[in-house]
Design a protein around this motif. Structure first.
Motif, PDB file in Angstrom:
ATOM      1  N   ALA A  46       0.836  -1.197   0.000  1.00  0.00           N
ATOM      2  CA  ALA A  46       0.000   0.000   0.000  1.00  0.00           C
ATOM      3  C   ALA A  46       0.871   1.247   0.000  1.00  0.00           C
ATOM      4  N   VAL A  47       1.880   1.269   0.888  1.00  0.00           N
ATOM      5  CA  VAL A  47       2.749   2.434   0.994  1.00  0.00           C
ATOM      6  C   VAL A  47       4.008   2.044   1.749  1.00  0.00           C
ATOM      7  N   THR A  48       5.107   2.715   1.454  1.00  0.00           N
ATOM      8  CA  THR A  48       6.348   2.541   2.212  1.00  0.00           C
ATOM      9  C   THR A  48       6.866   3.924   2.590  1.00  0.00           C
ATOM     10  N   GLY A  49       7.698   3.962   3.612  1.00  0.00           N
ATOM     11  CA  GLY A  49       8.282   5.227   4.023  1.00  0.00           C
ATOM     12  C   GLY A  49       9.242   5.020   5.175  1.00  0.00           C
ATOM     13  N   LEU A  50      10.184   5.951   5.337  1.00  0.00           N
ATOM     14  CA  LEU A  50      11.155   5.886   6.420  1.00  0.00           C
ATOM     15  C   LEU A  50      10.607   6.558   7.664  1.00  0.00           C
ATOM     16  N   ARG A  51      10.937   6.001   8.811  1.00  0.00           N
ATOM     17  CA  ARG A  51      10.531   6.630  10.061  1.00  0.00           C
ATOM     18  C   ARG A  51      11.656   6.522  11.083  1.00  0.00           C
ATOM     19  N   ASP A  52      11.566   7.404  12.071  1.00  0.00           N
ATOM     20  CA  ASP A  52      12.547   7.425  13.152  1.00  0.00           C
ATOM     21  C   ASP A  52      12.059   6.539  14.293  1.00  0.00           C
ATOM     22  N   ALA A  53      12.936   6.309  15.253  1.00  0.00           N
ATOM     23  CA  ALA A  53      12.546   5.502  16.407  1.00  0.00           C
ATOM     24  C   ALA A  53      13.435   5.837  17.590  1.00  0.00           C
ATOM     25  N   SER A  54      12.861   5.747  18.786  1.00  0.00           N
ATOM     26  CA  SER A  54      13.607   5.918  20.028  1.00  0.00           C
ATOM     27  C   SER A  54      13.598   4.587  20.776  1.00  0.00           C
ATOM     28  N   PRO A  55      14.505   4.392  21.736  1.00  0.00           N
ATOM     29  CA  PRO A  55      14.582   3.093  22.418  1.00  0.00           C
ATOM     30  C   PRO A  55      13.298   2.695  23.131  1.00  0.00           C
ATOM     31  N   ASP A  56      12.588   3.666  23.710  1.00  0.00           N
ATOM     32  CA  ASP A  56      11.358   3.334  24.446  1.00  0.00           C
ATOM     33  C   ASP A  56      10.099   3.708  23.674  1.00  0.00           C
TER      34      ASP A  56
ATOM     35  N   PHE B 153      18.346  25.599  20.458  1.00  0.00           N
ATOM     36  CA  PHE B 153      18.147  24.394  19.651  1.00  0.00           C
ATOM     37  C   PHE B 153      17.049  23.576  20.304  1.00  0.00           C
ATOM     38  N   LEU B 154      16.025  23.239  19.535  1.00  0.00           N
ATOM     39  CA  LEU B 154      14.901  22.443  20.024  1.00  0.00           C
ATOM     40  C   LEU B 154      14.753  21.220  19.132  1.00  0.00           C
ATOM     41  N   TYR B 155      14.174  20.173  19.691  1.00  0.00           N
ATOM     42  CA  TYR B 155      14.010  18.956  18.891  1.00  0.00           C
ATOM     43  C   TYR B 155      12.680  18.285  19.228  1.00  0.00           C
ATOM     44  N   ALA B 156      12.110  17.676  18.216  1.00  0.00           N
ATOM     45  CA  ALA B 156      10.890  16.875  18.355  1.00  0.00           C
ATOM     46  C   ALA B 156      11.035  15.734  17.360  1.00  0.00           C
ATOM     47  N   THR B 157      11.499  14.602  17.852  1.00  0.00           N
ATOM     48  CA  THR B 157      11.847  13.499  16.962  1.00  0.00           C
ATOM     49  C   THR B 157      11.752  12.184  17.732  1.00  0.00           C
ATOM     50  N   GLY B 158      11.952  11.069  17.028  1.00  0.00           N
ATOM     51  CA  GLY B 158      11.878   9.762  17.673  1.00  0.00           C
ATOM     52  C   GLY B 158      10.464   9.301  17.959  1.00  0.00           C
TER      53      GLY B 158
ATOM     54  N   SER C  42      17.375  11.716  29.014  1.00  0.00           N
ATOM     55  CA  SER C  42      17.637  11.458  30.425  1.00  0.00           C
ATOM     56  C   SER C  42      18.184  10.053  30.579  1.00  0.00           C
ATOM     57  N   PRO C  43      18.890   9.767  31.700  1.00  0.00           N
ATOM     58  CA  PRO C  43      19.389   8.407  31.901  1.00  0.00           C
ATOM     59  C   PRO C  43      18.288   7.363  31.906  1.00  0.00           C
ATOM     60  N   ARG C  44      17.106   7.741  32.422  1.00  0.00           N
ATOM     61  CA  ARG C  44      15.994   6.782  32.480  1.00  0.00           C
ATOM     62  C   ARG C  44      15.628   6.289  31.081  1.00  0.00           C
ATOM     63  N   ARG C  45      15.751   7.153  30.097  1.00  0.00           N
ATOM     64  CA  ARG C  45      15.306   6.796  28.769  1.00  0.00           C
ATOM     65  C   ARG C  45      16.388   6.150  27.924  1.00  0.00           C
ATOM     66  N   THR C  46      17.591   6.119  28.411  1.00  0.00           N
ATOM     67  CA  THR C  46      18.673   5.522  27.609  1.00  0.00           C
ATOM     68  C   THR C  46      19.280   4.297  28.274  1.00  0.00           C
TER      69      THR C  46
END
Length: 363
Positions: free
Chosen positions: A294-304, A318-323, A358-362
Protein backbone atom coordinates in the motif's frame (compact mmCIF):
# COMPACT_ATOMS: atom_id res chain seq x y z
CA UNK A 1 22.71 34.70 3.68
CA UNK A 2 19.14 35.16 4.91
CA UNK A 3 17.69 35.36 8.40
CA UNK A 4 14.66 34.24 10.35
CA UNK A 5 13.78 33.88 14.01
CA UNK A 6 13.12 30.12 13.86
CA UNK A 7 14.08 27.48 11.30
CA UNK A 8 12.06 24.26 11.50
CA UNK A 9 13.84 21.38 9.78
CA UNK A 10 11.26 18.92 8.46
CA UNK A 11 7.97 19.44 6.65
CA UNK A 12 6.07 16.41 7.87
CA UNK A 13 3.09 16.48 10.19
CA UNK A 14 5.33 17.21 13.22
CA UNK A 15 7.30 20.03 11.60
CA UNK A 16 4.19 21.62 10.13
CA UNK A 17 2.35 21.47 13.46
CA UNK A 18 5.33 23.21 15.06
CA UNK A 19 5.42 25.82 12.29
CA UNK A 20 1.70 26.51 12.62
CA UNK A 21 1.85 26.93 16.38
CA UNK A 22 4.90 29.18 16.22
CA UNK A 23 3.58 31.34 13.38
CA UNK A 24 0.18 31.60 15.06
CA UNK A 25 2.01 32.99 18.12
CA UNK A 26 3.63 35.65 15.94
CA UNK A 27 7.04 34.00 15.54
CA UNK A 28 8.87 34.54 12.23
CA UNK A 29 9.20 30.92 11.06
CA UNK A 30 10.76 29.14 8.07
CA UNK A 31 10.28 25.42 7.32
CA UNK A 32 12.89 23.54 5.33
CA UNK A 33 11.78 20.24 3.78
CA UNK A 34 14.10 18.04 1.74
CA UNK A 35 11.28 16.68 -0.46
CA UNK A 36 7.63 17.57 -0.66
CA UNK A 37 5.50 18.30 2.38
CA UNK A 38 4.54 15.09 4.18
CA UNK A 39 6.83 12.93 2.02
CA UNK A 40 8.64 11.16 4.88
CA UNK A 41 7.04 9.16 7.69
CA UNK A 42 3.82 11.16 7.22
CA UNK A 43 3.36 9.34 3.91
CA UNK A 44 3.43 5.89 5.49
CA UNK A 45 0.69 6.04 8.11
CA UNK A 46 -2.48 4.05 8.53
CA UNK A 47 -4.45 7.33 8.95
CA UNK A 48 -5.36 6.27 12.50
CA UNK A 49 -5.46 8.68 15.43
CA UNK A 50 -5.87 7.03 18.81
CA UNK A 51 -5.12 7.67 22.46
CA UNK A 52 -4.10 4.26 23.87
CA UNK A 53 -0.47 3.18 23.63
CA UNK A 54 0.05 0.03 25.67
CA UNK A 55 2.74 0.34 28.32
CA UNK A 56 3.45 3.92 27.30
CA UNK A 57 1.26 6.35 29.27
CA UNK A 58 3.52 9.25 28.27
CA UNK A 59 2.72 8.77 24.57
CA UNK A 60 -0.90 8.22 25.55
CA UNK A 61 -1.00 11.58 27.36
CA UNK A 62 0.39 13.32 24.26
CA UNK A 63 -2.18 11.50 22.13
CA UNK A 64 -5.10 12.45 24.39
CA UNK A 65 -4.10 16.10 24.13
CA UNK A 66 -3.67 15.75 20.37
CA UNK A 67 -7.01 14.03 19.92
CA UNK A 68 -8.72 16.99 21.60
CA UNK A 69 -6.97 19.26 19.08
CA UNK A 70 -8.07 17.11 16.15
CA UNK A 71 -11.67 17.36 17.29
CA UNK A 72 -11.26 21.16 17.35
CA UNK A 73 -9.68 21.33 13.87
CA UNK A 74 -12.65 23.09 12.23
CA UNK A 75 -12.03 26.05 14.54
CA UNK A 76 -8.25 25.82 14.80
CA UNK A 77 -6.40 25.73 12.48
CA UNK A 78 -9.65 25.93 10.54
CA UNK A 79 -10.22 22.84 8.40
CA UNK A 80 -12.86 20.15 8.27
CA UNK A 81 -11.15 16.91 9.19
CA UNK A 82 -12.55 13.40 8.66
CA UNK A 83 -12.74 11.59 12.00
CA UNK A 84 -14.61 8.29 11.76
CA UNK A 85 -14.77 6.60 15.14
CA UNK A 86 -13.95 2.89 14.93
CA UNK A 87 -12.33 2.06 18.29
CA UNK A 88 -9.08 0.24 19.04
CA UNK A 89 -8.96 -3.42 20.02
CA UNK A 90 -5.85 -5.22 21.34
CA UNK A 91 -6.00 -9.01 21.49
CA UNK A 92 -4.19 -10.72 24.38
CA UNK A 93 -3.30 -14.39 23.95
CA UNK A 94 -0.84 -14.73 26.86
CA UNK A 95 -1.42 -14.36 30.62
CA UNK A 96 1.48 -11.93 30.99
CA UNK A 97 -0.11 -9.60 28.44
CA UNK A 98 -3.24 -9.37 30.58
CA UNK A 99 -1.17 -8.82 33.73
CA UNK A 100 0.85 -6.07 32.02
CA UNK A 101 -2.35 -4.35 30.90
CA UNK A 102 -3.80 -4.41 34.40
CA UNK A 103 -0.56 -3.03 35.87
CA UNK A 104 -0.51 -0.25 33.28
CA UNK A 105 -4.20 0.65 33.55
CA UNK A 106 -4.05 3.22 36.42
CA UNK A 107 -1.38 5.23 34.57
CA UNK A 108 -3.40 5.09 31.34
CA UNK A 109 -6.50 6.35 33.11
CA UNK A 110 -4.43 9.10 34.77
CA UNK A 111 -3.30 10.13 31.27
CA UNK A 112 -6.94 10.52 30.24
CA UNK A 113 -7.27 7.35 28.17
CA UNK A 114 -10.65 5.64 27.94
CA UNK A 115 -9.62 1.98 27.87
CA UNK A 116 -10.86 -1.17 29.60
CA UNK A 117 -10.28 -4.91 29.69
CA UNK A 118 -13.00 -6.89 27.92
CA UNK A 119 -13.62 -10.61 27.56
CA UNK A 120 -12.68 -12.75 24.58
CA UNK A 121 -16.37 -13.05 23.75
CA UNK A 122 -16.76 -9.27 23.71
CA UNK A 123 -13.66 -8.98 21.53
CA UNK A 124 -15.16 -11.38 18.99
CA UNK A 125 -18.39 -9.41 19.00
CA UNK A 126 -16.45 -6.27 18.10
CA UNK A 127 -14.34 -8.09 15.49
CA UNK A 128 -16.21 -11.15 14.22
CA UNK A 129 -13.34 -12.11 11.89
CA UNK A 130 -11.26 -13.36 14.84
CA UNK A 131 -10.81 -17.10 14.45
CA UNK A 132 -12.59 -19.42 16.86
CA UNK A 133 -9.35 -21.31 17.49
CA UNK A 134 -7.31 -18.23 18.32
CA UNK A 135 -6.57 -18.48 22.08
CA UNK A 136 -7.78 -15.00 23.04
CA UNK A 137 -7.71 -14.65 26.83
CA UNK A 138 -8.99 -11.08 26.96
CA UNK A 139 -8.61 -7.81 25.09
CA UNK A 140 -8.12 -4.12 25.65
CA UNK A 141 -10.70 -1.86 24.06
CA UNK A 142 -10.56 1.90 23.70
CA UNK A 143 -13.29 3.79 21.87
CA UNK A 144 -10.85 6.69 21.35
CA UNK A 145 -9.63 5.65 17.90
CA UNK A 146 -10.55 7.27 14.61
CA UNK A 147 -9.81 6.92 10.92
CA UNK A 148 -8.68 10.27 9.60
CA UNK A 149 -6.64 11.54 6.65
CA UNK A 150 -2.95 12.30 7.13
CA UNK A 151 -2.74 14.25 3.87
CA UNK A 152 -5.62 16.46 4.99
CA UNK A 153 -3.89 17.11 8.32
CA UNK A 154 -0.57 17.96 6.65
CA UNK A 155 -2.33 20.25 4.17
CA UNK A 156 -4.36 22.00 6.87
CA UNK A 157 -1.29 22.72 8.98
CA UNK A 158 0.65 23.92 5.93
CA UNK A 159 -2.08 26.30 4.77
CA UNK A 160 -2.66 27.67 8.26
CA UNK A 161 1.08 28.11 8.88
CA UNK A 162 1.47 30.07 5.63
CA UNK A 163 -1.58 32.18 6.39
CA UNK A 164 0.00 33.02 9.75
CA UNK A 165 3.19 34.13 7.99
CA UNK A 166 5.42 31.03 7.93
CA UNK A 167 7.57 30.35 4.88
CA UNK A 168 7.56 26.75 3.62
CA UNK A 169 10.51 25.77 1.43
CA UNK A 170 10.34 22.35 -0.22
CA UNK A 171 13.08 20.58 -2.16
CA UNK A 172 15.50 22.20 0.28
CA UNK A 173 17.54 19.63 2.20
CA UNK A 174 19.64 20.76 5.16
CA UNK A 175 23.28 19.88 4.57
CA UNK A 176 24.54 20.98 7.98
CA UNK A 177 23.90 23.17 10.98
CA UNK A 178 26.05 25.21 13.33
CA UNK A 179 24.16 25.39 16.59
CA UNK A 180 26.73 27.81 18.02
CA UNK A 181 25.97 30.48 15.43
CA UNK A 182 22.42 29.49 14.45
CA UNK A 183 23.43 28.84 10.86
CA UNK A 184 21.57 26.29 8.76
CA UNK A 185 23.24 25.30 5.49
CA UNK A 186 21.27 24.30 2.40
CA UNK A 187 22.16 23.96 -1.32
CA UNK A 188 20.39 27.30 -1.81
CA UNK A 189 22.47 29.13 0.76
CA UNK A 190 22.81 29.61 4.51
CA UNK A 191 20.05 30.78 6.83
CA UNK A 192 20.75 32.28 10.25
CA UNK A 193 18.19 31.92 13.02
CA UNK A 194 17.63 32.68 16.68
CA UNK A 195 16.48 29.10 17.10
CA UNK A 196 16.70 25.83 15.17
CA UNK A 197 14.05 23.14 15.56
CA UNK A 198 14.88 19.60 14.42
CA UNK A 199 11.70 17.78 13.35
CA UNK A 200 13.39 15.84 10.57
CA UNK A 201 12.09 12.38 11.43
CA UNK A 202 14.33 9.65 10.05
CA UNK A 203 17.00 12.24 9.15
CA UNK A 204 17.24 13.69 12.67
CA UNK A 205 20.16 11.75 14.15
CA UNK A 206 23.01 13.59 12.41
CA UNK A 207 21.34 16.96 12.88
CA UNK A 208 20.94 16.64 16.63
CA UNK A 209 24.51 15.37 16.92
CA UNK A 210 25.68 18.50 15.08
CA UNK A 211 23.98 20.51 17.80
CA UNK A 212 25.79 18.59 20.52
CA UNK A 213 22.69 16.64 21.60
CA UNK A 214 23.26 12.90 21.83
CA UNK A 215 19.85 11.33 21.33
CA UNK A 216 19.87 7.52 21.00
CA UNK A 217 17.95 7.50 17.73
CA UNK A 218 18.10 4.41 15.57
CA UNK A 219 19.03 4.43 11.92
CA UNK A 220 16.05 5.19 9.65
CA UNK A 221 13.61 2.28 9.56
CA UNK A 222 11.58 1.49 6.47
CA UNK A 223 7.90 0.95 7.20
CA UNK A 224 5.62 -0.91 4.81
CA UNK A 225 1.86 -1.20 4.95
CA UNK A 226 0.04 -3.81 2.91
CA UNK A 227 -3.44 -3.92 1.48
CA UNK A 228 -5.62 -6.86 0.51
CA UNK A 229 -7.75 -7.62 -2.48
CA UNK A 230 -11.44 -6.77 -1.88
CA UNK A 231 -12.86 -8.44 1.22
CA UNK A 232 -15.66 -10.99 1.00
CA UNK A 233 -19.08 -9.37 0.58
CA UNK A 234 -20.76 -8.61 3.87
CA UNK A 235 -17.52 -8.12 5.83
CA UNK A 236 -18.43 -5.71 8.64
CA UNK A 237 -16.57 -2.54 9.48
CA UNK A 238 -14.00 -3.40 12.13
CA UNK A 239 -12.20 -1.63 14.92
CA UNK A 240 -8.50 -1.04 14.43
CA UNK A 241 -7.27 -4.37 15.78
CA UNK A 242 -3.82 -5.32 17.08
CA UNK A 243 -2.75 -8.90 17.75
CA UNK A 244 -0.40 -8.15 20.64
CA UNK A 245 1.84 -11.20 20.33
CA UNK A 246 2.72 -10.70 16.65
CA UNK A 247 2.15 -6.99 16.14
CA UNK A 248 -0.34 -7.67 13.33
CA UNK A 249 -2.43 -4.49 12.96
CA UNK A 250 -5.45 -4.25 10.68
CA UNK A 251 -8.07 -1.71 9.78
CA UNK A 252 -10.67 -1.57 7.05
CA UNK A 253 -10.10 0.88 4.21
CA UNK A 254 -13.01 0.89 1.83
CA UNK A 255 -13.63 -2.71 0.76
CA UNK A 256 -10.11 -3.85 1.74
CA UNK A 257 -7.88 -4.23 4.76
CA UNK A 258 -4.84 -2.10 5.48
CA UNK A 259 -2.23 -4.19 7.31
CA UNK A 260 0.98 -3.56 9.21
CA UNK A 261 3.22 -5.89 11.19
CA UNK A 262 6.50 -4.54 12.45
CA UNK A 263 9.19 -3.72 9.90
CA UNK A 264 10.07 -5.72 6.78
CA UNK A 265 13.82 -5.89 7.34
CA UNK A 266 16.21 -7.03 4.60
CA UNK A 267 14.17 -10.09 3.53
CA UNK A 268 10.93 -8.48 2.42
CA UNK A 269 9.59 -11.67 0.81
CA UNK A 270 9.97 -13.61 4.07
CA UNK A 271 8.27 -10.80 5.99
CA UNK A 272 5.32 -10.86 3.61
CA UNK A 273 5.00 -14.61 4.06
CA UNK A 274 4.99 -14.10 7.84
CA UNK A 275 2.28 -11.45 7.52
CA UNK A 276 0.15 -13.72 5.33
CA UNK A 277 0.58 -16.61 7.76
CA UNK A 278 -0.32 -14.52 10.79
CA UNK A 279 -3.30 -13.01 8.98
CA UNK A 280 -4.60 -16.51 8.19
CA UNK A 281 -4.04 -17.67 11.78
CA UNK A 282 -5.78 -14.67 13.33
CA UNK A 283 -8.54 -14.29 10.73
CA UNK A 284 -9.03 -17.69 9.02
CA UNK A 285 -11.74 -16.42 6.68
CA UNK A 286 -9.11 -14.21 5.05
CA UNK A 287 -6.59 -17.02 4.41
CA UNK A 288 -5.18 -16.81 0.91
CA UNK A 289 -6.35 -13.26 0.29
CA UNK A 290 -3.62 -11.64 -1.87
CA UNK A 291 -1.52 -8.90 -0.28
CA UNK A 292 -0.05 -5.88 -2.04
CA UNK A 293 2.13 -2.96 -1.01
CA UNK A 294 0.00 0.00 0.00
CA UNK A 295 2.75 2.43 0.99
CA UNK A 296 6.35 2.54 2.21
CA UNK A 297 8.28 5.23 4.02
CA UNK A 298 11.16 5.89 6.42
CA UNK A 299 10.53 6.63 10.06
CA UNK A 300 12.55 7.42 13.15
CA UNK A 301 12.55 5.50 16.41
CA UNK A 302 13.61 5.92 20.03
CA UNK A 303 14.58 3.09 22.42
CA UNK A 304 11.36 3.33 24.45
CA UNK A 305 9.13 4.28 21.48
CA UNK A 306 8.42 7.67 23.06
CA UNK A 307 9.25 10.91 21.31
CA UNK A 308 12.14 13.10 22.33
CA UNK A 309 10.96 16.70 22.76
CA UNK A 310 13.40 19.10 24.35
CA UNK A 311 15.11 22.47 24.41
CA UNK A 312 18.73 23.54 24.56
CA UNK A 313 18.62 27.25 25.51
CA UNK A 314 20.47 29.83 23.47
CA UNK A 315 20.94 32.13 21.88
CA UNK A 316 20.82 30.51 19.47
CA UNK A 317 18.41 27.96 20.89
CA UNK A 318 18.15 24.39 19.65
CA UNK A 319 14.90 22.44 20.02
CA UNK A 320 14.01 18.96 18.89
CA UNK A 321 10.89 16.87 18.35
CA UNK A 322 11.85 13.50 16.96
CA UNK A 323 11.88 9.76 17.67
CA UNK A 324 8.10 9.40 17.43
CA UNK A 325 8.42 5.72 16.45
CA UNK A 326 5.26 5.65 14.36
CA UNK A 327 3.23 7.75 16.83
CA UNK A 328 3.77 11.04 15.03
CA UNK A 329 0.28 11.46 13.62
CA UNK A 330 -1.24 10.76 17.03
CA UNK A 331 1.16 13.16 18.79
CA UNK A 332 1.53 15.99 16.26
CA UNK A 333 -0.78 18.68 17.70
CA UNK A 334 0.65 18.28 21.20
CA UNK A 335 4.21 18.29 19.85
CA UNK A 336 3.57 21.60 18.09
CA UNK A 337 2.16 23.14 21.26
CA UNK A 338 5.04 21.92 23.41
CA UNK A 339 7.79 23.16 21.09
CA UNK A 340 6.06 26.55 20.84
CA UNK A 341 5.85 26.79 24.62
CA UNK A 342 9.48 25.76 25.08
CA UNK A 343 10.61 28.38 22.59
CA UNK A 344 8.48 31.12 24.16
CA UNK A 345 9.43 30.00 27.69
CA UNK A 346 5.80 29.63 28.74
CA UNK A 347 3.99 26.96 30.72
CA UNK A 348 3.45 23.90 28.46
CA UNK A 349 0.95 22.31 30.87
CA UNK A 350 2.92 19.08 30.51
CA UNK A 351 5.96 17.55 32.16
CA UNK A 352 8.31 18.07 29.22
CA UNK A 353 11.28 16.87 31.28
CA UNK A 354 9.92 13.34 30.84
CA UNK A 355 10.28 13.74 27.06
CA UNK A 356 13.82 15.08 27.03
CA UNK A 357 17.06 13.13 27.06
CA UNK A 358 17.64 11.46 30.42
CA UNK A 359 19.39 8.41 31.90
CA UNK A 360 15.99 6.78 32.48
CA UNK A 361 15.31 6.80 28.77
CA UNK A 362 18.67 5.52 27.61
CA UNK A 363 19.60 2.99 30.27
Amino acid sequence: MTGTRVVVIGGGVIGLSIAFHLAEAGVDTTVLERGTLGSGASRATADVVRSYFAGNPLSSALAVRSLDAYHAFPNRPGADLPLRQVGYLVLFTEPDQVAAFEADLPAQHAAGVDVALITAQEARQRNPLIGDDLPVRAAAYSPQAYISDTTAIVTAYAIAAEQAGARLRTGCPVTGIDAQTGQVRTPDGTITADAIVCAAGAWSASLVRSAGVDLPLTEPIEQELLTTDPLPPGTPDLPVTLHAASGLLIRTRGDRLLIGMGYPGPDRAAWRRDVAEQLATTYPSLAGLPLHTAVTGLRDASPDRTAFIGHQPGPPAFLYATGFSGHGLCNAPAAGELVRDLYLDQDPRFDVTALAMSPRRTG
